[in-house]
Design an enzyme around this catalytic site. Structure first.
Site, PDB file in Angstrom:
ATOM      1  N   GLU A  78       7.927 -24.888  10.492  1.00 56.25           N
ATOM      2  CA  GLU A  78       7.204 -25.664  11.190  1.00 56.25           C
ATOM      3  C   GLU A  78       7.960 -27.502  11.312  1.00 56.25           C
ATOM      4  O   GLU A  78       8.406 -27.869  12.513  1.00 56.25           O
ATOM      5  CB  GLU A  78       6.035 -26.180  11.098  1.00 56.25           C
ATOM      6  CG  GLU A  78       5.273 -24.959  10.316  1.00 56.25           C
ATOM      7  CD  GLU A  78       5.275 -23.873   8.930  1.00 56.25           C
ATOM      8  OE1 GLU A  78       6.552 -24.469   8.639  1.00 56.25           O
ATOM      9  OE2 GLU A  78       4.799 -23.055   9.432  1.00 56.25           O
ATOM     10  N   PHE A 121      -0.828 -26.724   8.626  1.00 60.00           N
ATOM     11  CA  PHE A 121       1.179 -26.601   8.373  1.00 60.00           C
ATOM     12  C   PHE A 121       1.776 -27.239   9.764  1.00 60.00           C
ATOM     13  O   PHE A 121       2.843 -27.579   9.770  1.00 60.00           O
ATOM     14  CB  PHE A 121       1.403 -25.270   8.484  1.00 60.00           C
ATOM     15  CG  PHE A 121       1.105 -24.203   7.950  1.00 60.00           C
ATOM     16  CD1 PHE A 121       0.958 -24.274   6.684  1.00 60.00           C
ATOM     17  CD2 PHE A 121       0.125 -22.916   8.348  1.00 60.00           C
ATOM     18  CE1 PHE A 121       0.194 -23.695   5.441  1.00 60.00           C
ATOM     19  CE2 PHE A 121      -0.165 -21.616   7.824  1.00 60.00           C
ATOM     20  CZ  PHE A 121      -0.190 -21.935   5.949  1.00 60.00           C
ATOM     21  N   ARG A 175     -10.996 -21.004  15.406  1.00 55.20           N
ATOM     22  CA  ARG A 175      -9.840 -19.670  15.070  1.00 55.20           C
ATOM     23  C   ARG A 175     -10.828 -18.679  15.709  1.00 55.20           C
ATOM     24  O   ARG A 175     -12.241 -19.250  14.635  1.00 55.20           O
ATOM     25  CB  ARG A 175      -9.400 -19.878  13.928  1.00 55.20           C
ATOM     26  CG  ARG A 175      -8.122 -18.353  13.885  1.00 55.20           C
ATOM     27  CD  ARG A 175      -7.791 -18.413  12.771  1.00 55.20           C
ATOM     28  NE  ARG A 175      -7.137 -16.694  12.423  1.00 55.20           N
ATOM     29  CZ  ARG A 175      -6.649 -16.442  11.568  1.00 55.20           C
ATOM     30  NH1 ARG A 175      -7.259 -16.844  10.320  1.00 55.20           N
ATOM     31  NH2 ARG A 175      -6.073 -14.986  11.010  1.00 55.20           N
TER      32      ARG A 175
END
Lengths: 335, 247
Positions: free
Chosen positions: A58, A83, A166
């Site tokens: 990342e 993340f 999500r």
């Protein structure tokens, strides 16, 4: 506005981004080994040249994105919220926020919407991103807002943190709903109200459910949806809270540094003498579990909003009990 | 710049002078066409010297180096003029260079990307994330050249004292890079190494072995190479030695 349990749709973000990218060649899409999970598999399949899987790296991804944006691209960076905030904060500060470049950081699984425990639950991402100069923070409540937010953040010439649920996204608003990066969305306001509820993201359904119950008990309730936490639209919010008996904020995030803090800061600076109760995660890491279990246990339920209102108004009567919504697969209801 | 202030990142300038002079004076970095990334922002002093030499900065501007409100700050910032990316927080420059290289490819440009790194930065994990990515078979970046100033110096002492980053040549080669190892004070060797940049589909890394104080004899070996303080006597001795070397 639709009624709970809400119908849901899949991939509102992925489809909106692809549609936009098909007419805007400067848009590129980066990911970190979570392509399907971040709805970007459809982008990858349709425009492979402008899709890049950086792998589980990342920090590298954020700095790559910063340089590509310096060179004229509009870069959407996609992974889970934990993340793309915690793990690469210095990179975001130095490669994206400070140079004020066109990078949109898209973090999935906000707050306690992940069953994966503290490693996967972004409970302080809003606080981290709010603290960075130049960074906008957007926490949409439903699929309609997500679609419009994609276009809006792409049009905004600078860094944005977009916080997305999500999987199944509820359809709460009607198709003519107008998302704005500048204006908070006043669902209902009164010249004078007993309660003002201010909610963002996944807490909006609970805020709506609580409003309905409070109104059935004879209280007047103002309710404001705040998908853009930074910059906070204090101009809209302050006159409403000034005329309320109590203010309750509701966010799927720690009570430190998010929506509740932003509202508290605005109220304090304006000298608004109204008690504020923040419904959110109370300075604790959570655990693995279902949304229903986690939202109930960690203070993110409709009941928590009702409890906060009762405490704020110092009512001696029993707190109303929030109903449990029954859902079938593909439906979404507040906890 | 350092003499006027009495302190500054002189060691970095002395260890990298020949490297940066070769890149900009040797026709490798094509201004307005190629991208140049300075990853360790502490080295920005050497870029100011290059910019003045190329006529892009005035000598008067150099005199303000490191002063309050000066254009030329002691560590690189977004205000640093003339270069594509000058980082301050270490370990991030190579990722930026990879971003420029990808961007050039999307634009179907034949621009090359050059990144200057220091050996101390090899301790940051992000460098290796970027190294792995750049050499991956899908995006092997022959248009990317990295030079590492291996001066064995970091804040707390020598790099070899703090930790073990060697064997650098083997490490980069094992990541899929072409590797050239040269004496970083030897301009001919540097020129030969940079000339190999465009020759292959793999990215090139040049490991330039240098000394933090260059080969200056007038600076005592006990000096803090990371951040040099010059008193008047030392300043005179350094200037005399430099002028003699250039004569």
């Amino acid at each position: 506005m639709r009624e709970p349990p809400f119908k849901t749709i899949l991939k509102p973000y992925g489809e909106a981004l692809l549609t936009l990218a098909q007419t805007r060649p400067e848009i590129v899409c980066l990911g970190a080994d979570l392509t399907r999970q971040t709805e970007t598999d459809i982008f990858r399949d349709a425009i492979p040249d402008r899709f890049l899987n950086v792998g589980m790296a990342e920090a590298n991804m954020i700095s790559i994105a910063g340089a590509m944006a310096r060179d004229g691209h509009v870069v959407f960076v996609n992974t889970f919220g934990v993340f793309c905030t915690r793990r690469c904060y210095d990179q975001i500060a130095m490669s994206v926020a400070y140079p004020n470049v066109n990078v949109k950081i898209v973090g999935f699984m906000p707050g306690l919407s992940s069953p994966g425990g503290p490693s996967h639950q972004a409970i302080e991402d809003v606080a981290l991103m709010r603290a960075l100069p130049n960074m906008l923070v957007v926490d949409p409540a439903d699929a309609i807002e997500v679609r419009q937010a994609v276009q809006a953040v792409a049009d905004h010439p600078g860094p944005v943190y977009l916080r997305l649920k999500r999987g199944e996204n509820p359809l709460i608003f009607d198709d003519d709903h107008k998302f704005s990066l500048k204006k908070a969305h006043v669902i209902r306001s009164h010249k004078s109200s007993d309660v003002c509820i201010i909610a963002s993201g996944m807490m909006l359904p609970s805020a709506l459910a609580a409003t309905r119950i409070l109104e059935s008990k004879g209280l007047t309730v103002s309710i404001v949806n705040v998908p853009v936490i930074k910059p906070l639209d204090a101009e809209t919010i302050i006159p409403i809270v000034q005329q309320s008996g109590v203010v309750v904020t509701a966010e799927n995030h720690t009570i430190f540094g998010g929506l509740g803090s932003a509202v508290a800061e605005a109220m304090a600076e304006e000298g608004v003498p109204v008690p504020l109760h923040r419904v959110g995660i109370r300075d604790v890491f959570a655990e693995s579990g279902s949304r229903e279990y986690l939202f109930s246990k960690y203070g993110l339920s409709t009941q928590n909003i009702l409890n906060a209102v009762w405490a704020g108004l110092h009512l001696n009567t029993p707190v109303p009990v929030a109903p449990v919504h029954k859902t079938t697969p593909g439906e979404y209801a507040p906890v | 710049m350092v003499a006027i202030q009495g302190f500054g990142y002189l060691g970095q300038a002395l260890s990298s002078a020949e490297i940066v002079a070769t890149m900009f004076g040797g026709g490798f970095v094509r201004r307005g066409q190629d991208k140049f990334v300075m990853s360790p922002g502490h080295y920005v002093i050497v870029l100011y010297a290059v910019a003045a030499e190329l006529g892009l900065l005035s000598r008067e501007e150099l005199a303000n180096y490191g002063k309050d409100a000066a254009l030329l700050e002691a560590i690189g910032t977004e205000r640093t003029p003339l270069f594509d990316l000058v980082c301050g927080s270490l370990g991030q420059g190579l990722s930026g260079a990879v971003g420029f290289a990808l961007s050039a490819r999307l634009k179907k440009s034949d621009a090359r990307t050059y990144a200057f790194l220091s050996d101390g930065e090899m301790e940051e994990g992000q460098v290796w994330e970027a190294a792995m990515f750049a050499a991956h078979n899908k995006h092997r970046m022959g248009q990317l050249t990295v030079v590492i100033d291996a001066n064995n110096s970091q804040v707390d002492g020598t790099v070899t004292f703090v930790t073990t980053i060697e064997p650098l040549v083997d490490k980069w080669r094992s990541f899929g890079w072409r590797v050239e190892e040269v004496d970083g004070h030897d301009v001919s060797a540097l020129q030969a190494a940079f000339a190999k940049g465009p020759a292959a589909p793999e990215p090139l890394v040049i490991i330039a072995r240098t000394e933090i104080l260059g080969r200056m004899k007038s600076i005592p070996s006990t000096a803090d190479g990371h951040f040099i303080k010059l008193d008047k006597d030392l300043e005179r001795a350094v200037l005399k030695e430099l002028e003699a070397a250039l004569a």
